[in-house]
Design an enzyme around this catalytic site. Structure first.
Site, PDB file in Angstrom:
ATOM      1  N   LEU A   1     -27.582 -17.621  11.121  1.00 31.40           N
ATOM      2  CA  LEU A   1     -27.789 -18.996  11.586  1.00 31.40           C
ATOM      3  C   LEU A   1     -27.818 -19.896  10.345  1.00 31.40           C
ATOM      4  O   LEU A   1     -28.515 -19.595   9.366  1.00 31.40           O
ATOM      5  CB  LEU A   1     -29.129 -19.112  12.319  1.00 31.40           C
ATOM      6  CG  LEU A   1     -29.387 -20.517  12.851  1.00 31.40           C
ATOM      7  CD1 LEU A   1     -28.529 -20.784  14.088  1.00 31.40           C
ATOM      8  CD2 LEU A   1     -30.849 -20.715  13.185  1.00 31.40           C
TER       9      LEU A   1
ATOM     10  N   LYS B   1     -27.394 -21.203  17.951  1.00 30.56           N
ATOM     11  CA  LYS B   1     -28.847 -21.034  18.079  1.00 30.56           C
ATOM     12  C   LYS B   1     -29.195 -20.874  19.557  1.00 30.56           C
ATOM     13  O   LYS B   1     -29.554 -21.846  20.242  1.00 30.56           O
ATOM     14  CB  LYS B   1     -29.591 -22.206  17.428  1.00 30.56           C
ATOM     15  CG  LYS B   1     -31.073 -21.906  17.187  1.00 30.56           C
ATOM     16  CD  LYS B   1     -31.685 -22.900  16.222  1.00 30.56           C
ATOM     17  CE  LYS B   1     -33.195 -22.803  16.162  1.00 30.56           C
ATOM     18  NZ  LYS B   1     -33.709 -21.604  15.522  1.00 30.56           N
TER      19      LYS B   1
HETATM   20  C1  LIG Z   1     -32.250 -16.259  12.838  1.00 29.67           C
HETATM   21  C2  LIG Z   1     -32.711 -17.475  12.102  1.00 29.67           C
HETATM   22  N1  LIG Z   1     -32.233 -17.721  10.867  1.00 29.67           N
HETATM   23  C3  LIG Z   1     -32.626 -18.791  10.151  1.00 29.67           C
HETATM   24  C4  LIG Z   1     -33.561 -19.686  10.656  1.00 29.67           C
HETATM   25  C5  LIG Z   1     -33.989 -20.859   9.848  1.00 29.67           C
HETATM   26  O1  LIG Z   1     -33.436 -22.032  10.378  1.00 29.67           O
HETATM   27  P1  LIG Z   1     -34.129 -23.446  10.210  1.00 29.67           P
HETATM   28  O2  LIG Z   1     -34.260 -23.678   8.717  1.00 29.67           O
HETATM   29  O3  LIG Z   1     -33.151 -24.379  10.833  1.00 29.67           O
HETATM   30  O4  LIG Z   1     -35.442 -23.393  10.896  1.00 29.67           O
HETATM   31  C6  LIG Z   1     -34.085 -19.484  11.944  1.00 29.67           C
HETATM   32  C7  LIG Z   1     -35.053 -20.408  12.520  1.00 29.67           C
HETATM   33  O5  LIG Z   1     -35.636 -20.192  13.530  1.00 29.67           O
HETATM   34  C8  LIG Z   1     -33.637 -18.356  12.687  1.00 29.67           C
HETATM   35  O6  LIG Z   1     -34.100 -18.110  13.934  1.00 29.67           O
END
Ligand SMILES: Cc1ncc(COP(=O)(O)O)c(C=O)c1O
Length: 281
Positions: A203, A147
């Site tokens: 992610l 991230k």
């Molecule tokens: C590219 C990406 N995928 C998925 C997510 C979802 O992740 P989370 O549930 O941890 O917010 C995010 C969150 O910002 C993201 O930037």
């Protein structure tokens, strides 16, 4: 605008908060981050966020030791000072300050930035809404499991969505869906719930991880597998998950309505179960 931010070990006035011009976070996006939801003063899925933060730091060899107690104190202090009963905590850790050179020194002191923003969430209830989306080419690098604030490809896609009055862009790579610009994407076909496997192409969302636990309590069959653009637009229901959007139904993708443009029953049920888990732990 919030009143306060936390930079390194200091509570500072938000308006005058500053970082150095040679901070590697600014010059190289050499930096990781987390966005944590605050619902009714509760930190949602904190442990999963800290686990992912640790993973991102380790993968980039940023030497920041996570102290859960310290960070929690910072979060709670900011929530109180900024009156963020509902909203998000933004946390960013950069590798630190160094004369500009791609290669980094080993002994840098990371920069810690934390602040909060008030936000109301799309939760099941009378104001629960579904959103329009577009599809867009996935132009990102190959380590999306980390991230980082290296988000330009996400920004291009998200702004294309904005131009088309859509909430999110669903990213497509070789005809297959990876995820949204800031969310994970799920499709439902009959009783099958399909989402992209958690590998370096996406992610591993914290909301995704929490929802996987909830799905075990239902009769749905979970399939962590890539799915095509065709499967996406022909799904019975589609939804996205993220810490900022919780579980948000997708009612339109480009020009194609999903479930006749109505929120699906399974999406609604999952959103209710997830919200319940967030409130009652
Ligand atoms: C590219 C990406 N995928 C998925 C997510 C979802 O992740 P989370 O549930 O941890 O917010 C995010 C969150 O910002 C993201 O930037």
């Amino acid at each position: 605008m919030p009143n306060f931010a936390f930079i390194n070990n200091k509570l500072v006035n938000f308006k005058s908060a500053k970082i150095h011009i040679e901070d590697r976070g600014l010059q190289f996006a050499d930096s990781v981050y987390e966005v944590i939801a605050v619902l009714d003063n509760n930190l949602i899925d904190l442990d999963f966020h800290l686990k992912r933060l640790k993973y991102s730091l380790r993968e980039l060899e940023i030497k920041f030791t996570i102290n859960k107690k310290n960070l929690t104190n910072i979060f709670l202090n900011l929530i109180k000072k900024n009156k963020t009963r509902n909203g998000i905590i933004y946390l960013q850790i950069t590798r630190g300050i160094q004369f500009r050179e791609h290669k980094y020194q080993k002994d840098l002191t990371p920069t810690l930035i934390v602040y909060t923003r008030n936000k109301s969430f799309n939760l099941p209830g009378k104001n629960y809404t579904g959103v329009n989306t577009i599809t867009f080419q996935d132009l990102r690098w190959k380590r999306r499991d980390i991230k980082t604030v290296n988000l330009l490809a996400n920004i291009i896609a998200a702004n294309m969505a904005k131009k088309k009055n859509a909430y999110e862009a669903i990213l497509i790579q070789n005809g297959k869906v990876t995820e949204g610009t800031s969310s994970n994407i799920w499709i439902i076909k009959r009783n099958n719930l399909i989402t992209h496997p958690a590998n370096s192409d996406i992610l591993k969302g914290v909301t995704r991880t929490s929802l996987l636990k909830i799905i075990k309590k239902t009769k749905l069959k979970l399939i962590e597998k890539q799915f095509t653009h065709n499967q996406l637009i022909n799904a019975d229901e589609v939804f996205l998950t993220s810490s900022g959007s919780f579980i948000t139904p997708i009612l339109k993708i480009d020009n194609k309505k999903i479930n006749n443009g109505k929120i699906g029953n399974i999406t609604l049920k999952l959103a209710e179960m997830y919200t319940e888990a967030c409130i009652n732990g």
